[in-house]
Scaffold this active site. Structure first.
Site, short mmCIF file in Angstrom:
data_model
loop_
_atom_site.label_atom_id
_atom_site.label_comp_id
_atom_site.label_asym_id
_atom_site.label_seq_id
_atom_site.Cartn_x
_atom_site.Cartn_y
_atom_site.Cartn_z
N SER A 117 3.70 -4.45 -3.90
CA SER A 117 4.39 -5.13 -2.81
C SER A 117 5.65 -5.83 -3.27
O SER A 117 5.73 -6.38 -4.38
CB SER A 117 3.45 -6.16 -2.18
OG SER A 117 4.12 -6.95 -1.23
N TYR A 140 9.86 -4.36 1.58
CA TYR A 140 10.22 -5.12 2.77
C TYR A 140 11.75 -5.20 2.75
O TYR A 140 12.32 -5.84 1.86
CB TYR A 140 9.64 -6.53 2.74
CG TYR A 140 8.19 -6.62 3.09
CD1 TYR A 140 7.71 -6.19 4.32
CD2 TYR A 140 7.27 -7.18 2.19
CE1 TYR A 140 6.37 -6.30 4.65
CE2 TYR A 140 5.93 -7.29 2.50
CZ TYR A 140 5.49 -6.85 3.73
OH TYR A 140 4.16 -6.95 4.05
N THR A 171 7.83 -0.57 4.55
CA THR A 171 7.02 -1.15 5.62
C THR A 171 7.91 -1.51 6.80
O THR A 171 8.88 -2.26 6.66
CB THR A 171 6.27 -2.39 5.12
OG1 THR A 171 5.34 -1.99 4.10
CG2 THR A 171 5.51 -3.06 6.26
N LYS A 270 5.80 3.24 6.29
CA LYS A 270 4.47 2.64 6.45
C LYS A 270 4.44 1.73 7.66
O LYS A 270 5.31 0.87 7.83
CB LYS A 270 4.11 1.84 5.19
CG LYS A 270 2.72 1.21 5.23
CD LYS A 270 2.43 0.45 3.95
CE LYS A 270 1.01 -0.10 3.96
NZ LYS A 270 0.79 -1.10 5.03
N HIS A 294 -1.06 -2.57 9.75
CA HIS A 294 -0.98 -3.71 8.82
C HIS A 294 -2.33 -4.41 8.71
O HIS A 294 -2.41 -5.63 8.54
CB HIS A 294 0.09 -4.70 9.28
CG HIS A 294 0.86 -5.32 8.15
ND1 HIS A 294 2.07 -4.81 7.71
CD2 HIS A 294 0.62 -6.39 7.36
CE1 HIS A 294 2.53 -5.55 6.72
NE2 HIS A 294 1.65 -6.52 6.48
#
Length: 406
Positions: A117, A140, A171, A270, A294
């Site tokens: 992440s 992100y 994402t 995603k 999510h």
């Protein structure tokens, strides 16, 4: 750069993911548990993710002479021993001080890979230095308010490319922060809101508390300057709020096209629940899609991920890889997802349970449990290979069974 190599044990542990969940609940404070295990608002979508698997039963054929011994597959160009990836879960260092680095090492021991992440508690470089394979990177696409629209995103992409990450997962289902009321009620934030009661709750778990104080593995280390980290979590978060826009409702398909143009490796989108969106992503060059809500942490009352899977797999399967995350707790859940068109799955909460309960060894064991359950289920079904799984092996739960003869 400090890197640890966590020694993994071969000792037997809990039998199921749910057993690890029970141990994890006892291992971490309430505010951390709210972050790991709860969802948005009434948690309707989180519960729906689990319930969707119960709508299918598995067909079983006997005397087939088949044993499912080989679960190897290839996802995003990487060979893995089982169609399971560790999903990106920010702030894993709150579950256990080894965080995303320990999880990535555990994934390797289990024969698979991790999606790291952007909001990890270890930097991209620390994780790359502490692992042996090229793991995946989750983006992100946050913005640096002091520079241009894509400058921060481009800098992160170059960093992970230089560090040797083998694929990127973007994402796209976080244009704004999900309303996670359970976390708010327990003071979970960046940084956490501490009260005497919450400090006492943490102190009642001395092993967790000592590790947290010693290692201080907070989220967003990939965005915070080392000098700001030294000033403490509150100073670092003030800098973040001034400089970065973390949730970006203005992002659109042109931004995704820009990412495709500027990333040479495998690229996945995603957070897709709509077949038209999946089609558009593939048309812009996505190598795969992750069907996901999510984990029920964003839009409550969104469709269950498994319910969205068949239409997306029908639309883009064969032209792009299709992965699923959300609600997986058993190997049979994974078998059902593969029958409905998934090429593989991502697990988030399950490996966090293992990590919280027993460190990297627990995360590794969770993958091994799911792998063993998959092998057993497929052998009992009479299926030898992953490629043989399709919708013909599923029966709607509660469907009447035809009675022939008397």
């Amino acid at each position: 750069m400090p890197v640890f190599r966590y020694k993994l044990s071969s000792r037997p542990g809990p039998l199921t993911v749910e057993d690890y969940r029970a141990r994890a609940r006892r291992a971490v404070p309430d505010m951390v548990w709210a972050y790991v295990d709860y969802g948005a608002e009434s948690m309707t979508t989180m519960d729906a993710n689990r319930a969707a698997f119960d709508r299918y039963m598995l067909k079983s054929k006997v005397l087939t002479g088949h044993e499912a011994t080989d679960l190897t597959t290839t996802l995003a160009g990487q060979d893995i021993s089982v169609p399971i990836l560790l999903a990106p879960t920010g702030a894993a260092g709150l579950s256990h001080w080894t965080g995303e680095l320990g999880a990535a090492q555990a994934a390797e021991r289990a024969g698979t890979l991790s999606i790291v992440s952007t909001a990890a508690s270890y930097s991209f470089e620390e994780i790359a230095a502490g692992t042996e394979r090229g793991h995946f990177f989750q983006l992100y696409p946050w913005a640096d308010l002091t520079t241009g629209r894509h400058d921060l995103t481009h800098a992160m992409m170059k960093r992970v490319e230089h560090a040797g990450y083998s694929g990127m997962f973007v994402t796209v289902d976080v244009p704004t922060h999900g309303n996670r009321e359970s976390e708010q009620k327990r003071g979970m934030g960046n940084p956490p809101v501490l009260t005497p009661k919450r400090v006492l709750d943490a102190a009642l778990r001395p092993k967790w508390w000592a590790a947290f104080l010693k290692h201080q593995r907070m989220s967003l280390r990939n965005l915070i300057d080392p000098g700001e980290r030294a000033g403490g979590a509150r100073t670092a978060m003030k800098t973040l709020s001034r400089q970065f826009r973390m949730m970006r409702p203005e992002l659109n398909w042109d931004d995704f096209a820009w990412m495709r143009e500027n990333w040479d490796g495998p690229l996945y989108i995603k957070g897709v629940l709509d077949a038209d969106d999946a089609e558009r992503a593939v048309g812009l060059g996505a190598d795969g899609v992750v069907v996901s809500n999510h984990g029920g942490r964003q839009l409550d009352c969104a469709v269950a991920a498994l319910d969205a899977l068949p239409a997306i797999a029908d639309r883009v399967g064969g032209r792009a890889e299709v992965l699923l995350d959300g609600g997986i707790r058993r190997g049979t859940d994974i078998v059902k997802a593969l029958c409905l068109g998934a090429d593989g799955v991502c697990i988030g909460r399950p490996y966090l349970y293992g990590l919280a309960a027993a460190g990297p060894d627990g995360a590794r064991h969770v993958v091994e449990i799911l792998k063993s359950e998959m092998r057993r289920a497929m052998t009992l079904m009479g299926v030898a290979n992953l490629d043989d799984l399709d919708a013909s092996w599923l029966i709607p739960a509660g469907a009447p069974v035809p009675i022939v003869g008397r």
